[in-house]
Design an enzyme around this catalytic site. Structure first.
Site, short mmCIF file in Angstrom:
data_model
loop_
_atom_site.label_atom_id
_atom_site.label_comp_id
_atom_site.label_asym_id
_atom_site.label_seq_id
_atom_site.Cartn_x
_atom_site.Cartn_y
_atom_site.Cartn_z
N ARG A 29 54.99 -25.01 51.73
CA ARG A 29 54.45 -25.15 50.37
C ARG A 29 53.48 -26.33 50.27
O ARG A 29 53.36 -26.96 49.22
CB ARG A 29 55.57 -25.27 49.34
CG ARG A 29 56.67 -24.23 49.48
CD ARG A 29 56.18 -22.81 49.27
NE ARG A 29 55.81 -22.53 47.92
CZ ARG A 29 56.64 -22.08 46.98
NH1 ARG A 29 57.88 -21.86 47.28
NH2 ARG A 29 56.22 -21.82 45.78
N TYR A 74 64.67 -10.53 44.66
CA TYR A 74 63.82 -10.59 43.46
C TYR A 74 63.72 -9.22 42.79
O TYR A 74 63.74 -9.11 41.56
CB TYR A 74 62.42 -11.12 43.81
CG TYR A 74 62.42 -12.61 44.03
CD1 TYR A 74 62.60 -13.48 42.96
CD2 TYR A 74 62.26 -13.15 45.30
CE1 TYR A 74 62.63 -14.85 43.15
CE2 TYR A 74 62.29 -14.52 45.51
CZ TYR A 74 62.47 -15.37 44.43
OH TYR A 74 62.50 -16.71 44.62
N ASP A 129 51.66 -15.52 48.12
CA ASP A 129 53.07 -15.60 47.72
C ASP A 129 53.80 -14.41 48.33
O ASP A 129 53.19 -13.39 48.62
CB ASP A 129 53.23 -15.59 46.19
CG ASP A 129 54.65 -16.00 45.79
OD1 ASP A 129 54.91 -17.21 45.71
OD2 ASP A 129 55.50 -15.11 45.63
N ARG A 178 43.92 -24.34 39.51
CA ARG A 178 44.85 -23.37 38.94
C ARG A 178 44.96 -23.46 37.41
O ARG A 178 45.56 -22.57 36.79
CB ARG A 178 46.24 -23.56 39.57
CG ARG A 178 46.44 -22.98 40.99
CD ARG A 178 46.48 -21.45 40.96
NE ARG A 178 47.10 -20.98 39.74
CZ ARG A 178 48.41 -21.05 39.47
NH1 ARG A 178 49.23 -21.50 40.37
NH2 ARG A 178 48.87 -20.62 38.33
N ARG A 215 51.25 -26.99 44.56
CA ARG A 215 52.36 -27.85 44.17
C ARG A 215 51.97 -29.29 43.89
O ARG A 215 51.66 -29.63 42.78
CB ARG A 215 53.46 -27.77 45.22
CG ARG A 215 54.22 -26.46 45.11
CD ARG A 215 55.65 -26.66 45.47
NE ARG A 215 56.50 -25.64 44.89
CZ ARG A 215 57.75 -25.49 45.22
NH1 ARG A 215 58.30 -26.26 46.12
NH2 ARG A 215 58.47 -24.57 44.65
O1 CP3 Z 1 53.34 -22.81 51.66
C1 CP3 Z 1 52.29 -22.77 50.98
O2 CP3 Z 1 51.77 -23.81 50.59
C2 CP3 Z 1 51.59 -21.46 50.79
C3 CP3 Z 1 51.82 -20.86 49.52
C4 CP3 Z 1 53.16 -20.24 49.16
C5 CP3 Z 1 53.49 -19.99 47.81
N1 CP3 Z 1 54.67 -19.31 47.79
C6 CP3 Z 1 52.65 -20.33 46.64
C7 CP3 Z 1 53.27 -20.45 45.31
C8 CP3 Z 1 54.22 -19.78 49.95
C9 CP3 Z 1 54.41 -19.84 51.45
C10 CP3 Z 1 55.17 -19.19 49.07
C11 CP3 Z 1 56.40 -18.54 49.55
C12 CP3 Z 1 57.45 -18.22 48.56
N2 CP3 Z 1 57.30 -17.74 47.29
C13 CP3 Z 1 58.81 -18.24 48.87
C14 CP3 Z 1 59.40 -18.61 50.19
C15 CP3 Z 1 59.37 -20.08 50.40
C16 CP3 Z 1 60.39 -20.83 49.62
O3 CP3 Z 1 59.99 -21.76 48.91
O4 CP3 Z 1 61.58 -20.55 49.78
C17 CP3 Z 1 59.50 -17.84 47.72
C18 CP3 Z 1 61.00 -17.74 47.56
C19 CP3 Z 1 58.53 -17.52 46.73
C20 CP3 Z 1 58.78 -17.01 45.38
C21 CP3 Z 1 58.23 -17.93 44.34
N3 CP3 Z 1 56.89 -18.01 44.01
C22 CP3 Z 1 58.93 -18.85 43.54
C23 CP3 Z 1 60.43 -19.08 43.60
C24 CP3 Z 1 57.99 -19.46 42.71
C25 CP3 Z 1 58.23 -20.42 41.53
C26 CP3 Z 1 58.72 -21.73 41.89
C27 CP3 Z 1 57.62 -22.61 42.40
O5 CP3 Z 1 57.55 -22.82 43.61
O6 CP3 Z 1 56.84 -23.12 41.60
C28 CP3 Z 1 56.72 -18.95 43.06
C29 CP3 Z 1 55.42 -19.36 42.50
C30 CP3 Z 1 54.48 -20.03 43.45
N4 CP3 Z 1 54.19 -19.61 44.73
C31 CP3 Z 1 53.70 -21.15 43.17
C32 CP3 Z 1 52.93 -21.42 44.31
C33 CP3 Z 1 51.90 -22.50 44.50
C34 CP3 Z 1 53.67 -21.88 41.83
C35 CP3 Z 1 52.81 -21.10 40.91
C36 CP3 Z 1 52.69 -21.76 39.58
O7 CP3 Z 1 53.50 -21.45 38.71
O8 CP3 Z 1 51.74 -22.53 39.43
#
Ligand code: CP3
Length: 365
Positions: A43, A167, A92, A56, A47
């Site tokens: 991530r 999910y 994602d 974003r 973030r």
């Molecule tokens: O690693 C990276 O920097 C690449 C981008 C990436 C995202 N999601 C962007 C994202 C990766 C590799 C993921 C994988 C992901 N997504 C996983 C597996 C990794 C882990 O953390 O366990 C999971 C379970 C998800 C599902 C998901 N997507 C969740 C639980 C969330 C919300 C919580 C959070 O992290 O904010 C997302 C949204 C998400 N995916 C965001 C980003 C940058 C945040 C989006 C926002 O609301 O601005």
């Protein structure tokens, strides 16, 4: 592209000589010695970065994943800023599921939310196979990124069948995964039908990324730690194996990661991984004892440690590098994703410290 702010001339020379395939990251994944222990952060894209938040501010999450120019920019941001040894594609785990026909959204602060959760055989039919034409933006972004990144490897990724199913069945994030487990135990046939379809979607999605040029892939089974080893082996392992073994001929290292998976590390390696991701609960020397000598490990700094004063961070980085020496290959990373409140400068310092400590070790060794 000059990204490695801590690199020596010799190290840069070595990277240029062989391209991404000869980079410290790919060498460690393949259990080959390299100039330093490679480091990247799960991530890392998004973030904690202000430059990410700026982009974003006006673009919803899923839309940003579908715009190749934004994907390219966001993927490059942490490479520029921190000098990490690998980039991870900005996307994602639910992107391919949405492309497969499931109506879902990523809700800020919550995560993926599915409009109509999958509970019946008819619902499973809604998850249809995907091809490159369903995710042209991913193909385009990866091709662009491979050019921009030069010698820095790009990691592609996807969600594993269990984590995706969670999910889809729950309809959103869940602490207990109760509905998911109810389907798994109560209707194994339906469960296997759903996971079989998700494995196909995941495999196709990873193949699109590999054909477009990613140097490695990571399969995220973030929530697999909710299961016992016996249930993991029975209900999940066959499907994750279908994904990872389906990539054997692709020739790129495969990383398999989950959280709370101390009891599953051996099985997750058996699924067909070259590298097993380890969360912060299991020391890397213990983990490598469970995984075996024919696989590298990735991890495992507790993301919360990055919120502590620097001397605490430094002590933990040293400990992890030491314990990682027990493994035949070590990719330094966190035990889970970067927390949004992390100071980006601390990430940059960790990269420099890992490089410094592990290069010195190589010089001495
Ligand atoms: O690693 C990276 O920097 C690449 C981008 C990436 C995202 N999601 C962007 C994202 C990766 C590799 C993921 C994988 C992901 N997504 C996983 C597996 C990794 C882990 O953390 O366990 C999971 C379970 C998800 C599902 C998901 N997507 C969740 C639980 C969330 C919300 C919580 C959070 O992290 O904010 C997302 C949204 C998400 N995916 C965001 C980003 C940058 C945040 C989006 C926002 O609301 O601005």
């Amino acid at each position: 592209m000059s990204t490695d702010t801590t690199g020596t001339a010799a190290r840069d020379g070595e990277q240029r000589a062989g391209g991404p395939a000869d980079s410290p990251f790919i060498r460690a994944c393949r259990r080959r010695p390299g100039p330093h222990t490679p480091v990247w952060f799960m991530r890392q894209a998004g973030r904690s970065l202000p430059e990410y938040r700026e982009i974003r501010a006006s673009v919803p999450m899923l839309e940003s994943c579908r715009r190749p120019e934004l994907v390219t920019e966001i993927t490059l941001q942490p490479v520029r800023r921190h000098g990490v040894d690998a980039a991870i594609l900005f996307s994602d785990i639910v992107v391919p599921v949405a492309a497969a026909g499931v109506d879902l959204d990523i809700v800020p602060g919550t995560g993926p939310v599915v409009a109509e959760p999958i509970r019946t055989a008819a619902d499973v039919e809604r998850v249809r196979p995907i091809t490159r034409d369903d995710v042209p933006y991913v193909d385009e972004a990866v091709r662009q990124l491979v050019i921009e990144l030069g010698d820095t490897p790009l990691i592609g990724f996807a969600g594993a069948p269990f984590t995706l199913a969670s999910y889809l069945v729950e309809g959103g994030p869940s602490r207990t995964h109760a509905k998911t487990k109810a389907m798994m135990y109560g209707d194994p046939e339906l469960w296997h039908a759903l996971c079989g379809r998700l494995a196909e979607v995941t495999l196709a999605f990873l193949r699109v990324q590999i054909e477009a040029g990613v140097s490695a892939v990571q399969l995220f089974d973030s929530w697999a730690g909710a299961l016992s080893e016996a249930d993991y082996r029975r209900y999940v392992l066959p499907h994750s194996t279908a994904v990872l073994s389906g990539l054997v001929d692709a020739g790129v290292p495969r990383i398999h990661f989950g959280v709370g998976t101390a009891e599953l590390l051996g099985a997750m390696g058996e699924a067909g991984a070259d590298v097993v991701g380890v969360d912060w609960r299991t020391p890397l020397d213990v983990a490598t004892g469970r995984i075996g000598p024919d696989k590298a490990v990735q991890g495992n700094l507790d993301p919360s440690v990055l919120l502590a004063p620097w001397p605490v961070v430094e002590t933990e980085v040293r400990r992890i590098l030491d314990q990682g020496r027990a493994a035949p290959g070590h990719v330094f990373n966190l035990g889970h994703g970067v927390l949004p409140e992390t100071d980006p400068d601390v990430l940059t310092r960790v990269v420099a410290l890992v490089h410094e400590l592990s290069s010195r070790r190589a010089d001495q060794g």
